[in-house]
Motif scaffolding. Structure first.
Motif: not given
Length: 505
Positions: A45, A104, A106, A115
């Protein structure tokens, strides 16, 4: 308005810190061990973003993210103390630039509970359905980060959400459909803080309502083009304490004047086109309201003089609301200041600037900002008798007469003083017994001053001094260069009659 800015920043940081899991890194000796696949996901990331900062000496917060170290000790990462899973990722304001796609890494952090991605630049990235896969998420912040597109229905699957922040004032447009809004209201029963800044809600049908968001305490709907039905449903939320409704274009919408939450503590209606019946609004204000901001709200005419205050059961009460902040600046209000304003027992900040009031100020305030309000007559000494006065702004008025500066210096805590651009003549009498240990800013532009104020000799932390547009003659005294010797960063002596300035130290 500077003090209000400080208050706003403090309030926002307070909310942010209360709702988030602590994002500071754990000490290496006590941190749980990070799972390798989560460490790898975070490192990938990191490489997907550029660090774009306006400050040359700033380093990215991800600089300490290294492969051979425990990710539970990294900045902005929080791990569960028992399982070691990453449960918090706080990238708030980290100057990151890049895109977030469905692949991603993430979305490999399956155990995330908090988050924060706000105040970055994700270049128009969509708010992806993958955000709805974080089943344990309690706080999700995607605001002011250049996300775009429709809010996906999958966000409504995050049934544990307490805080949800979407939209923003930046360049890309975020939208929310009717079905998604309905699903959010039905499924997010734990939501207490809801931000939809900049999301156009005007096209939602009249059946759409905030009524099902019964747990909401904090709402920010700035620049959302609200309909009357939505407004009415918001004001009926019984637990609501903070409501921001700035910058809304709704010229045919009237602000509800009844059925307001009895818990409402802060109401901001700055820069709206709502039709506001100010007498009715003030009459029906809940006792709990401590902050009301109505600047740039197209208010016209005199303030009501004989306001009678009612409680939540519509019973007449004899005490005024517990206002600490009342802002009515930048309207077309006129006439004299009504006596009920002076009867507000807890008022600390009053801003009536940029109106057309006349008359005199007759009481003390902890913090006072009258800006460009029109006042006539000699400034009354009683205004300045508070021992706790810290911020006083009376600039750009029509005060007249002569004012001895030491009469303003009863408070030893005074940090900010602005008397610029009035019709007064400021003089300095016997100031030997006065100390300005806490004075940080002094603005005396256009005050008909004829000498340098000797009282400044006791000022040690002054950062701003403005004596411009006065009648000071001769040379600059040497003692002035000792004022704020290690703190002064702004000095304005322009438009005087000075004949000599020795080389600056």
């Amino acid at each position: 308005m500077r003090m209000l800015l400080y208050c706003f920043v403090f309030f926002f940081l307070l909310i942010h810190s209360q709702l988030s899991i602590s994002s500071s890194s754990s000490s290496p000796d006590h941190a749980p061990q990070c799972h390798p696949h989560e460490s790898s996901a975070l490192l990938q990331l990191k490489t997907s973003f550029k660090f774009i900062s306006p400050y040359d000496d700033e380093t990215p917060v991800t600089a300490v993210w290294h492969k051979k170290t425990n990710c539970c000790t990294w900045d902005r990462i929080t791990c569960d103390n028992v399982t070691g899973h990453v449960i918090g990722l706080d990238l708030f304001g980290c100057s990151l630039q890049g895109t977030i796609s469905s692949n991603s890494t993430l979305f490999k952090l399956h155990h995330l509970q908090v988050l924060y991605l706000s105040y970055n630049d994700f270049r128009g990235s969509l708010i992806l359905p993958e955000f709805g896969k974080f089943k344990n998420m309690t706080s999700l912040d995607l605001c002011n980060s250049n996300f775009s597109g429709h809010v996906p229905l999958e966000i409504s699957h995050l049934s544990k959400l307490v805080e949800l922040r979407l939209g923003g004032y930046l360049g890309y447009k975020v939208m929310i459909g009717e079905n998604t809004f309905k699903a959010l209201s039905q499924n997010l029963s734990n939501l207490t803080s809801f931000h939809l800044v900049g999301i156009d809600l005007s096209s939602l049908s009249p059946v759409i309502s905030f009524k099902n968001f019964s747990s909401l305490i904090y709402i920010d709907l700035d620049n959302c083009k609200l309909s009357r039905k939505l407004l009415e449903s918001i004001f009926e939320l019984s637990n609501l304490t903070v409501l921001y409704l700035e910058d809304n274009e709704a010229p045919n919408v009237s602000l509800p004047t009844s059925n307001r939450s009895s818990a409402l503590n802060r109401l901001t209606l700055r820069n709206n086109t709502f039709s506001i019946d100010l007498p009715l609004l003030l009459k029906d204000i809940p006792k709990s309201l401590s902050s009301l901001q109505l600047s740039f709200s197209n208010l016209v005419g005199p303030l009501p003089d004989n306001i009678q205050f009612y409680d939540s059961s519509n019973h007449l009460v004899h005490s005024a609301p517990n206002f600490t902040v009342l802002i009515l600046s930048n309207n077309l209000l006129n006439g004299t200041i009504p006596t009920w304003i002076y009867a507000l027992p807890y008022l600390e900040y009053l801003d009536l600037s940029d109106n057309q009031f006349t008359g005199e100020i007759i009481r003390d305030f902890e913090t006072t900002s009258f800006g460009e309000t029109v006042f006539l007559g000699i400034t009354p000494r009683s205004t300045f008798q508070s021992q706790n006065l810290r911020h006083l702004d009376l600039s750009s008025n029509k005060f007249s007469g002569t004012l001895e500066l030491e009469k303003l210096l009863i408070s030893k805590r005074l940090a900010y003083l602005d008397l610029s651009s009035n019709n007064i003549s400021v003089t300095f009498g016997n100031t030997k017994n006065y100390s300005l240990d806490n004075l940080e800013e002094l603005h005396l532009s256009s005050c008909n001053i004829t000498e340098f104020p000797h009282i400044l000799k006791s000022s040690k932390i002054l950062s701003t001094l403005d004596l411009s547009h006065n009648q000071i003659q001769g040379s600059v005294p040497k003692w002035l260069w000792e004022v704020g010797k290690n703190s002064l960063d702004t000095l304005d002596l322009s438009h005087n009659f000075l004949t000599y300035i020795e080389p600056l130290p």
